[in-house]
Design a protein around this motif. Structure first.
Motif, short mmCIF file in Angstrom:
data_model
loop_
_atom_site.label_atom_id
_atom_site.label_comp_id
_atom_site.label_asym_id
_atom_site.label_seq_id
_atom_site.Cartn_x
_atom_site.Cartn_y
_atom_site.Cartn_z
N HIS A 1 0.98 -1.26 -0.01
CA HIS A 1 0.05 0.11 -0.04
C HIS A 1 0.79 1.13 -0.02
N GLY A 2 0.54 2.21 -0.80
CA GLY A 2 1.54 3.41 -1.07
C GLY A 2 2.55 3.49 -1.93
N GLN A 3 2.92 2.34 -2.43
CA GLN A 3 4.13 1.83 -3.09
C GLN A 3 3.57 1.68 -4.62
N LEU A 4 4.17 2.17 -5.79
CA LEU A 4 3.88 1.66 -6.86
C LEU A 4 4.73 0.62 -7.59
N PRO A 5 4.11 -0.45 -8.30
CA PRO A 5 4.80 -1.61 -8.89
C PRO A 5 6.06 -0.88 -9.58
N ARG A 6 7.03 -1.56 -9.55
CA ARG A 6 8.48 -1.10 -10.31
C ARG A 6 8.06 -0.70 -11.77
N GLY A 7 7.31 -1.63 -12.46
CA GLY A 7 6.90 -1.38 -13.85
C GLY A 7 6.17 -0.22 -14.22
N THR A 8 5.52 0.33 -13.13
CA THR A 8 4.90 1.71 -13.28
C THR A 8 5.51 3.07 -13.04
N VAL A 9 6.63 2.96 -12.19
CA VAL A 9 7.26 4.02 -11.98
C VAL A 9 7.82 4.75 -13.23
N GLY A 10 8.48 4.10 -14.10
CA GLY A 10 9.14 5.17 -14.98
C GLY A 10 8.22 6.04 -15.67
N ALA A 11 6.85 5.36 -16.18
CA ALA A 11 5.91 6.16 -16.97
C ALA A 11 5.32 7.28 -15.94
N TYR A 12 5.22 7.00 -14.62
CA TYR A 12 4.63 7.75 -13.38
C TYR A 12 5.21 8.85 -13.51
N ASN A 13 6.73 8.76 -13.25
CA ASN A 13 7.70 9.84 -13.12
C ASN A 13 7.83 10.97 -14.44
N LEU A 14 7.68 10.12 -15.37
CA LEU A 14 7.97 10.73 -16.79
C LEU A 14 6.61 11.74 -17.09
N VAL A 15 5.20 11.38 -16.74
CA VAL A 15 4.53 12.05 -16.93
C VAL A 15 4.11 13.02 -15.93
N HIS A 16 4.78 12.98 -14.56
CA HIS A 16 4.83 13.95 -13.57
C HIS A 16 5.80 14.84 -13.27
N ARG A 17 6.57 15.14 -14.49
CA ARG A 17 7.51 16.02 -14.54
C ARG A 17 7.09 17.38 -15.20
N PRO A 18 7.13 18.70 -14.85
CA PRO A 18 6.81 19.73 -15.50
C PRO A 18 7.29 20.14 -16.81
N PHE A 19 8.41 19.53 -17.23
CA PHE A 19 9.00 19.47 -18.52
C PHE A 19 8.08 19.06 -19.61
N GLY A 20 7.57 17.94 -19.08
CA GLY A 20 6.54 17.55 -20.61
C GLY A 20 5.53 18.39 -20.90
N PRO A 21 4.57 18.96 -19.93
CA PRO A 21 3.57 19.64 -20.34
C PRO A 21 4.15 21.13 -20.95
N LEU A 22 5.17 21.47 -20.35
CA LEU A 22 5.86 22.80 -20.95
C LEU A 22 6.53 22.59 -22.51
N VAL A 23 6.96 21.48 -22.59
CA VAL A 23 7.42 21.42 -23.97
C VAL A 23 6.09 21.29 -25.08
N TRP A 24 5.41 20.41 -24.51
CA TRP A 24 4.06 20.46 -25.31
C TRP A 24 3.27 21.50 -25.62
N MET A 25 3.18 22.42 -24.69
CA MET A 25 2.61 23.69 -24.61
C MET A 25 3.50 24.61 -25.64
N THR A 26 4.64 24.50 -25.54
CA THR A 26 5.59 25.43 -26.39
C THR A 26 5.62 25.07 -27.92
N VAL A 27 5.45 23.55 -28.22
CA VAL A 27 5.36 22.98 -29.39
C VAL A 27 3.72 23.50 -30.11
#
Length: 138
Positions: A69-95
């Motif tokens: 409980h409270g822990q993500l499965p190891r296979g989920t962590v990479g995707a979770y961290n990728l989409v929870h960084r501000p860099f992604g939406p900032l690049v998206w909005m700029t493009v």
């Protein structure tokens, strides 16, 4: 070093001032997203809603596997961290803004990015941050 049981009950140890700054950004982005949805309507509304919930869809990537409980499965962590960084939406909005032919031409995908950034800001203001490689809050 904290035990896994102690980590389950806690969120991020981010200082209150940093969380307050994220909350202020979140409030600003919420007003902006609602403004864009009201101004443009149409596809802007569903894409704004999708942008707000889309980052948490990463919970379903590699969701199987042992975890507590409270822990993500190891296979989920990479995707979770990728989409929870501000860099992604900032690049998206700029493009999206650079590809626009004129004002309001790309309002729907731009609002998607705004709502995505709103999601991140609200998560951080509530103490939910990126995860360690073993799935716990940092």
């Amino acid at each position: 070093m904290t035990s896994p049981a102690a980590r389950e009950a806690t969120r991020s140890s981010t200082p209150v001032a940093v969380r307050a700054a994220w909350a202020l950004l979140g409030a600003f982005l919420l007003v902006w997203v609602v403004f864009e949805m009201a101004k443009h309507a149409g596809w802007v509304i569903p894409l704004g809603v999708l942008g707000f919930i889309a980052p948490d869809l990463s919970f379903f990537v590699g969701a199987s596997g042992p975890h507590r409980h409270g822990q993500l499965p190891r296979g989920t962590v990479g995707a979770y961290n990728l989409v929870h960084r501000p860099f992604g939406p900032l690049v998206w909005m700029t493009v999206v803004a650079l590809l626009a032919d004129g004002p309001g031409q790309n309002a729907a995908p731009f609002t998607f990015g705004l709502a995505w950034l709103l999601h991140i800001a609200l998560d951080r203001s509530l103490g939910y941050g990126l995860r360690t490689p073993d799935g716990w809050q940092r």
